[in-house]
Design a protein around this motif. Structure first.
Motif, PDB file in Angstrom:
ATOM      1  N   UNK A  74      55.877 -65.910 -33.692  1.00 24.40           N
ATOM      2  CA  UNK A  74      55.278 -65.539 -32.431  1.00 24.40           C
ATOM      3  C   UNK A  74      53.957 -64.818 -32.574  1.00 24.40           C
ATOM      4  N   UNK A  75      53.416 -64.797 -33.792  1.00 26.27           N
ATOM      5  CA  UNK A  75      52.150 -64.104 -34.042  1.00 26.27           C
ATOM      6  C   UNK A  75      50.973 -64.932 -33.533  1.00 26.27           C
ATOM      7  N   UNK A  76      49.799 -64.310 -33.528  1.00 29.65           N
ATOM      8  CA  UNK A  76      48.575 -65.002 -33.143  1.00 29.65           C
ATOM      9  C   UNK A  76      47.712 -65.251 -34.360  1.00 29.65           C
ATOM     10  N   UNK A  77      46.700 -66.086 -34.196  1.00 28.76           N
ATOM     11  CA  UNK A  77      45.824 -66.410 -35.316  1.00 28.76           C
ATOM     12  C   UNK A  77      45.168 -65.166 -35.893  1.00 28.76           C
ATOM     13  N   UNK A  78      44.945 -64.151 -35.028  1.00 25.97           N
ATOM     14  CA  UNK A  78      44.255 -62.953 -35.486  1.00 25.97           C
ATOM     15  C   UNK A  78      45.074 -62.174 -36.519  1.00 25.97           C
ATOM     16  N   UNK A  79      46.357 -62.479 -36.626  1.00 28.47           N
ATOM     17  CA  UNK A  79      47.177 -61.819 -37.642  1.00 28.47           C
ATOM     18  C   UNK A  79      46.791 -62.274 -39.044  1.00 28.47           C
ATOM     19  N   UNK A  80      46.097 -63.402 -39.113  1.00 29.10           N
ATOM     20  CA  UNK A  80      45.757 -63.964 -40.425  1.00 29.10           C
ATOM     21  C   UNK A  80      44.259 -64.199 -40.620  1.00 29.10           C
ATOM     22  N   UNK A  81      43.584 -64.627 -39.552  1.00 32.22           N
ATOM     23  CA  UNK A  81      42.169 -64.963 -39.680  1.00 32.22           C
ATOM     24  C   UNK A  81      41.383 -64.374 -38.508  1.00 32.22           C
ATOM     25  N   UNK A  82      40.170 -63.870 -38.761  1.00 30.80           N
ATOM     26  CA  UNK A  82      39.360 -63.347 -37.656  1.00 30.80           C
ATOM     27  C   UNK A  82      38.987 -64.426 -36.640  1.00 30.80           C
ATOM     28  N   UNK A  83      38.789 -65.650 -37.120  1.00 28.28           N
ATOM     29  CA  UNK A  83      38.560 -66.797 -36.238  1.00 28.28           C
ATOM     30  C   UNK A  83      39.344 -67.982 -36.787  1.00 28.28           C
ATOM     31  N   UNK A  84      39.665 -68.913 -35.911  1.00 28.49           N
ATOM     32  CA  UNK A  84      40.431 -70.083 -36.335  1.00 28.49           C
ATOM     33  C   UNK A  84      39.612 -70.917 -37.319  1.00 28.49           C
ATOM     34  N   UNK A  85      40.142 -71.184 -38.523  1.00 28.11           N
ATOM     35  CA  UNK A  85      39.396 -71.997 -39.495  1.00 28.11           C
ATOM     36  C   UNK A  85      39.064 -73.376 -38.941  1.00 28.11           C
ATOM     37  N   UNK A  86      37.929 -73.891 -39.371  1.00 30.73           N
ATOM     38  CA  UNK A  86      37.435 -75.187 -38.884  1.00 30.73           C
ATOM     39  C   UNK A  86      38.470 -76.298 -39.065  1.00 30.73           C
ATOM     40  N   UNK A  87      39.169 -76.271 -40.172  1.00 28.30           N
ATOM     41  CA  UNK A  87      40.125 -77.339 -40.477  1.00 28.30           C
ATOM     42  C   UNK A  87      41.388 -77.315 -39.634  1.00 28.30           C
ATOM     43  N   UNK A  88      41.518 -76.306 -38.756  1.00 27.26           N
ATOM     44  CA  UNK A  88      42.725 -76.195 -37.924  1.00 27.26           C
ATOM     45  C   UNK A  88      42.454 -76.418 -36.445  1.00 27.26           C
ATOM     46  N   UNK A  89      41.233 -76.817 -36.126  1.00 27.38           N
ATOM     47  CA  UNK A  89      40.874 -77.049 -34.726  1.00 27.38           C
ATOM     48  C   UNK A  89      41.785 -78.119 -34.114  1.00 27.38           C
ATOM     49  N   UNK A  90      42.214 -77.874 -32.894  1.00 28.22           N
ATOM     50  CA  UNK A  90      43.029 -78.823 -32.119  1.00 28.22           C
ATOM     51  C   UNK A  90      44.441 -79.028 -32.668  1.00 28.22           C
ATOM     52  N   UNK A  91      44.849 -78.223 -33.650  1.00 31.44           N
ATOM     53  CA  UNK A  91      46.204 -78.341 -34.195  1.00 31.44           C
ATOM     54  C   UNK A  91      47.150 -77.405 -33.439  1.00 31.44           C
ATOM     55  N   UNK A  92      48.404 -77.837 -33.292  1.00 32.39           N
ATOM     56  CA  UNK A  92      49.425 -76.976 -32.695  1.00 32.39           C
ATOM     57  C   UNK A  92      50.044 -76.144 -33.816  1.00 32.39           C
ATOM     58  N   UNK A  93      49.759 -74.850 -33.810  1.00 33.35           N
ATOM     59  CA  UNK A  93      50.179 -73.983 -34.914  1.00 33.35           C
ATOM     60  C   UNK A  93      51.064 -72.866 -34.395  1.00 33.35           C
ATOM     61  N   UNK A  94      52.219 -72.680 -35.043  1.00 31.88           N
ATOM     62  CA  UNK A  94      53.089 -71.540 -34.771  1.00 31.88           C
ATOM     63  C   UNK A  94      52.879 -70.551 -35.918  1.00 31.88           C
ATOM     64  N   UNK A  95      52.224 -69.423 -35.603  1.00 28.77           N
ATOM     65  CA  UNK A  95      51.901 -68.437 -36.636  1.00 28.77           C
ATOM     66  C   UNK A  95      53.121 -67.579 -36.928  1.00 28.77           C
ATOM     67  N   UNK A  96      53.466 -67.454 -38.200  1.00 28.35           N
ATOM     68  CA  UNK A  96      54.664 -66.714 -38.605  1.00 28.35           C
ATOM     69  C   UNK A  96      54.487 -65.212 -38.370  1.00 28.35           C
ATOM     70  N   UNK A  97      55.588 -64.568 -37.935  1.00 25.46           N
ATOM     71  CA  UNK A  97      55.548 -63.117 -37.759  1.00 25.46           C
ATOM     72  C   UNK A  97      55.277 -62.429 -39.093  1.00 25.46           C
ATOM     73  N   UNK A  98      55.866 -62.972 -40.151  1.00 22.88           N
ATOM     74  CA  UNK A  98      55.644 -62.465 -41.499  1.00 22.88           C
ATOM     75  C   UNK A  98      55.282 -63.645 -42.401  1.00 22.88           C
ATOM     76  N   UNK A  99      54.245 -63.510 -43.231  1.00 26.93           N
ATOM     77  CA  UNK A  99      53.884 -64.636 -44.108  1.00 26.93           C
ATOM     78  C   UNK A  99      54.995 -64.931 -45.111  1.00 26.93           C
ATOM     79  N   UNK A 100      55.078 -66.178 -45.465  1.00 24.82           N
ATOM     80  CA  UNK A 100      56.086 -66.643 -46.420  1.00 24.82           C
ATOM     81  C   UNK A 100      55.424 -66.840 -47.775  1.00 24.82           C
ATOM     82  N   UNK A 101      56.008 -66.252 -48.796  1.00 22.63           N
ATOM     83  CA  UNK A 101      55.445 -66.435 -50.140  1.00 22.63           C
ATOM     84  C   UNK A 101      55.697 -67.860 -50.607  1.00 22.63           C
ATOM     85  N   UNK A 102      54.687 -68.475 -51.157  1.00 19.15           N
ATOM     86  CA  UNK A 102      54.833 -69.839 -51.642  1.00 19.15           C
ATOM     87  C   UNK A 102      54.091 -70.059 -52.942  1.00 19.15           C
TER      88      UNK A 102
END
Length: 303
Positions: free
Chosen positions: A249-277
């Motif tokens: 339920x997080x927003x893009x601002x939790x991870x990036x100051x602005x939406x990266x160019x490569x994610x424009x027009x994508x439906x993204x569900x931002x994780x409340x907590x990042x997942x280690x990968x």
């Protein structure tokens, strides 16, 4: 006289290269396969899929048109990164997509293409494809004697272990092994050419889940606070079911100051907590994105 279309011979991907005196080894150049048909000043360039490429590479056409004789060469067109000295696949992609003549001329001046020659398929009226690789190589060396950049004869090596060590240490794409007695066969219907690629590993943070048409499509990678690209390879339906359960339920601002160019027009569900990968990939592009990423570990979720 024109070249008849055919499928170029391609190396088969393997995790273990063959060894022994019947094999030689070459660097795998990260560029675009180009076949050059030269007929007394007339030049026809073709892609691996037999698409005409004269328009994209006028610099190669100009150089090849000055060479005497009739011959058909197989090779790799590459652009070298001015900072690393290594082939840049991204720059080659940019050049290959250009259609405007003025933009192509500008690219020629800024990022000249090099042509790595590794096989000779025809000289004069003689088709060499049924000759051994060793014989074709000897003929290519004779033909290319005295040629200057941007034409380069691919180097050959006998020590596969030493070459592999150098390739992994310096971050090159990989190695191609060729059987010295091999004829030139179309496609991959052979057991004579093999390639082994280097693989890089990265620890990343999974910041979001990209959905497409109601289904999980890929994941958003972040590395050291920067956008690192999307990854879908390595995700199966079982993993996607587990990903659906994560709070997002997080927003893009939790991870990036602005939406990266490569994610424009994508439906993204931002994780409340990042997942280690942990992911593998081929290389990092000039834009800081990982090429050919694949998930190999995902925060404890069994893959």
């Amino acid at each position: 006289m024109h070249m008849h279309p055919f499928t170029p011979m391609s190396p088969i991907l393997t995790e273990q290269l063959p060894s022994g005196g019947e094999w030689i080894y070459q660097l795998k150049w990260d560029g675009f396969r180009i076949l050059a048909w030269v007929d007394n000043g007339k030049v026809e360039l073709y892609s691996k899929k037999m698409l005409p490429k004269n328009r994209n590479y006028p610099d190669l056409v100009e150089v090849l048109s000055k060479l005497p004789g009739t011959f058909l060469i197989d090779g790799e067109a590459v652009i070298l990164d001015g900072h690393t000295g290594q082939p840049s696949f991204q720059l080659m992609q940019q050049r290959d997509k250009l259609t405007d003549a003025s933009l192509i001329r500008r690219s020629v001046a800024r990022h000249p293409v090099q042509y790595i020659l590794f096989d000779l398929l025809r000289i004069g009226d003689e088709d060499l494809r049924n000759r051994s690789y060793t014989e074709r190589r000897r003929q290519l060396e004779l033909l290319a004697d005295g040629w200057k950049p941007p034409l380069h004869l691919a180097e050959q090596f006998e020590d596969v272990d030493g070459l592999w060590s150098w390739v992994t240490q310096h971050g090159w794409e990989g190695i191609v092994a060729k059987r010295c007695s091999s004829r030139y066969k179309e496609g991959k219907e052979h057991k004579d050419w093999f390639k082994r690629k280097t693989i890089l590993h990265f620890d990343v943070a999974i910041a979001g889940i990209i959905w497409k048409e109601g289904r999980i499509s890929s994941l958003v990678m972040q590395k050291q606070g920067r956008y690192f690209g999307r990854v879908s390879s390595g995700l199966n339906e079982r993993v996607k079911l587990r990903l659906r359960e994560l709070p997002a339920g997080a927003g893009v601002e939790a991870y990036f100051p602005v939406l990266p160019e490569g994610l424009r027009n994508a439906e993204i569900h931002w994780l409340d907590e990042p997942l280690e990968g942990r992911v593998t990939g081929r290389e990092i592009t000039e834009l800081g994105l990982l090429r050919h990423p694949k998930v190999i570990d995902l925060g404890g979720i069994p893959l």
